[in-house]
Design an enzyme around this catalytic site. Structure first.
Site, PDB file in Angstrom:
ATOM      1  N   GLU A  39       0.824  -1.232   0.000  1.00 61.96           N
ATOM      2  CA  GLU A  39       0.000   0.000   0.000  1.00 61.96           C
ATOM      3  C   GLU A  39       0.853   1.275   0.000  1.00 61.96           C
ATOM      4  O   GLU A  39       0.423   2.299  -0.520  1.00 61.96           O
ATOM      5  CB  GLU A  39      -0.925   0.028   1.220  1.00 61.96           C
ATOM      6  CG  GLU A  39      -2.115  -0.914   1.121  1.00 61.96           C
ATOM      7  CD  GLU A  39      -3.111  -0.533   0.019  1.00 61.96           C
ATOM      8  OE1 GLU A  39      -3.220   0.669  -0.306  1.00 61.96           O
ATOM      9  OE2 GLU A  39      -3.753  -1.445  -0.531  1.00 61.96           O
ATOM     10  N   HIS A  61       3.669   1.742  -1.657  1.00 60.33           N
ATOM     11  CA  HIS A  61       3.983   2.023  -3.063  1.00 60.33           C
ATOM     12  C   HIS A  61       2.729   2.515  -3.790  1.00 60.33           C
ATOM     13  O   HIS A  61       2.795   3.414  -4.627  1.00 60.33           O
ATOM     14  CB  HIS A  61       4.475   0.756  -3.776  1.00 60.33           C
ATOM     15  CG  HIS A  61       5.749   0.196  -3.219  1.00 60.33           C
ATOM     16  ND1 HIS A  61       5.799  -0.996  -2.536  1.00 60.33           N
ATOM     17  CD2 HIS A  61       7.015   0.663  -3.264  1.00 60.33           C
ATOM     18  CE1 HIS A  61       7.046  -1.235  -2.186  1.00 60.33           C
ATOM     19  NE2 HIS A  61       7.803  -0.259  -2.605  1.00 60.33           N
ATOM     20  N   GLN A  96      23.025  -1.539  -4.511  1.00 66.76           N
ATOM     21  CA  GLN A  96      22.751  -0.824  -3.265  1.00 66.76           C
ATOM     22  C   GLN A  96      22.714  -1.766  -2.059  1.00 66.76           C
ATOM     23  O   GLN A  96      22.398  -1.343  -0.951  1.00 66.76           O
ATOM     24  CB  GLN A  96      21.462   0.005  -3.369  1.00 66.76           C
ATOM     25  CG  GLN A  96      20.175  -0.802  -3.451  1.00 66.76           C
ATOM     26  CD  GLN A  96      18.976   0.099  -3.696  1.00 66.76           C
ATOM     27  OE1 GLN A  96      18.782   0.640  -4.782  1.00 66.76           O
ATOM     28  NE2 GLN A  96      18.155   0.296  -2.667  1.00 66.76           N
ATOM     29  N   VAL A 128       3.016   5.315   4.912  1.00 70.34           N
ATOM     30  CA  VAL A 128       1.753   4.590   5.078  1.00 70.34           C
ATOM     31  C   VAL A 128       1.985   3.530   6.160  1.00 70.34           C
ATOM     32  O   VAL A 128       3.003   2.829   6.143  1.00 70.34           O
ATOM     33  CB  VAL A 128       1.298   3.934   3.760  1.00 70.34           C
ATOM     34  CG1 VAL A 128      -0.011   3.187   3.952  1.00 70.34           C
ATOM     35  CG2 VAL A 128       1.146   4.998   2.675  1.00 70.34           C
ATOM     36  N   SER A 156       8.567  -3.586   2.434  1.00 67.43           N
ATOM     37  CA  SER A 156       8.637  -4.905   1.801  1.00 67.43           C
ATOM     38  C   SER A 156       9.299  -5.904   2.748  1.00 67.43           C
ATOM     39  O   SER A 156       9.029  -7.094   2.697  1.00 67.43           O
ATOM     40  CB  SER A 156       9.430  -4.829   0.501  1.00 67.43           C
ATOM     41  OG  SER A 156       8.835  -3.870  -0.339  1.00 67.43           O
TER      42      SER A 156
HETATM   43  O1  PAF Z   1      13.492   2.897  -2.108  1.00 60.85           O
HETATM   44  C1  PAF Z   1      13.722   1.965  -2.911  1.00 60.85           C
HETATM   45  O2  PAF Z   1      12.917   1.058  -3.089  1.00 60.85           O
HETATM   46  C2  PAF Z   1      15.042   1.954  -3.667  1.00 60.85           C
HETATM   47  O3  PAF Z   1      16.087   2.435  -2.872  1.00 60.85           O
HETATM   48  C3  PAF Z   1      14.981   2.701  -5.003  1.00 60.85           C
HETATM   49  C4  PAF Z   1      14.741   4.193  -4.801  1.00 60.85           C
HETATM   50  C5  PAF Z   1      13.884   2.117  -5.876  1.00 60.85           C
HETATM   51  C6  PAF Z   1      16.306   2.550  -5.757  1.00 60.85           C
HETATM   52  O4  PAF Z   1      16.587   1.222  -6.032  1.00 60.85           O
END
Ligand code: PAF
Length: 286
Positions: free
Chosen positions: A34, A36, A60, A182, A192
């Site tokens: 929710e 996203h 990352q 949220v 997630s």
């Molecule tokens: O916040 C996220 O899900 C990630 O850091 C992003 C901004 C999609 C970059 O991979």
């Protein structure tokens, strides 16, 4: 529409631009929830066309982090996006983004490295290189999609501040829209990574929002001393919680505060069942 190639996204974007349509980008790593969807809804309300990127960005994640087990739910994500009227779900492979063989070290790949002041604190302190990876992929997505607007959640407050700084410093002609956190009814911020938690872990995870809400109410009652505000957290923590940091800083510059004020934000990272969770709260609504 699900698209895997940069070329195909570019073709669509080119035809939209020719028609003078505005484009919104919602960058995600998939496993949509929710939180996203609130970004997508905001993008739909703001722009003519909306692209959601769905890419678990390898650069990352640190070597001991959860890249391999990070939830990947592309089919369900595409359904959710199509229900929201998203125009394109862009789900590239790592090869598509970084080239054959995934030469992912900064010996061979150009990285965007945000300033040390912004990364040497909060999440960046333990996640070395994380924000280099985030800025690199986000700038690549910006160059691929060339959106007018890009939408990010306040839950990753340090991330949004760093992305805004990158956009300003590199003159990227995109407006960054930050959307509120949220939460579940319980107060747990949606993430997630909540998928990793057991039912009892989810209850233990409420400690993050409880600590933050309590700090805010103490601030409203007149306690301004940052050390005193941070001390209040210990009433909530027990051996199920592994606190990584609790900080009160300026909500725009990330500068440390000795005395909290209406521009302060309290941020927390804490492990529950070995799942790293983050949350934050503005001490005032201004
Ligand atoms: O916040 C996220 O899900 C990630 O850091 C992003 C901004 C999609 C970059 O991979």
């Amino acid at each position: 529409m699900l698209v895997h190639s940069i070329e195909e996204v570019r073709e669509e974007v080119y035809s939209w631009k020719k028609e003078g349509l505005s484009i919104g980008l919602v960058p995600t790593m998939g496993a949509l929830h929710e939180g996203h969807l609130s970004l997508i809804k905001k993008a739909k309300a703001t722009c003519d066309k909306v692209i959601v990127s769905d890419f678990v960005n390898p650069i990352q994640f640190g070597p001991s982090e959860d890249f391999d087990k990070y939830p990947r739910t592309l089919e369900a994500d595409v359904k959710l996006c199509s229900n929201e009227g998203v125009d394109i779900v862009f789900a590239p492979s790592a090869n598509e983004m970084y080239g054959e063989g995934n030469r992912l070290s900064n010996d061979t790949l150009t990285y965007v490295c945000p300033p040390f002041f912004y990364v040497n604190k909060l999440c960046g302190k333990t996640r070395t290189g994380h924000f280099d990876g985030v800025c690199t992929v986000v700038l690549k997505l910006f160059n691929i999609v060339q959106p007018n607007y890009a939408f990010f959640g306040q839950k990753d407050a340090q991330q949004v501040i760093i992305i805004k700084k990158m956009v300003k410093d590199l003159n990227v002609p995109i407006k960054i829209i930050q959307c509120p956190i949220v939460r579940e009814e319980s107060g747990l911020a949606l993430s997630s990574r909540n998928k990793y938690l057991s039912e009892s872990g989810k209850k233990d995870a409420l400690v993050l929002s409880r600590i933050l809400n309590n700090i805010k109410s103490c601030y409203k009652k007149g306690i301004k001393d940052v050390s005193a505000l941070k001390e209040t957290a210990y009433d909530f923590l027990n051996d199920k919680h592994d606190l990584e940091y609790l900080e009160i800083v300026d909500r725009e510059s990330l500068e440390d505060k000795i005395t909290a004020d209406d521009n302060s934000i309290a941020l927390i990272a804490c492990r529950v069942e070995n799942v790293r969770l983050i949350d934050n709260i503005y001490l005032s609504e201004v």
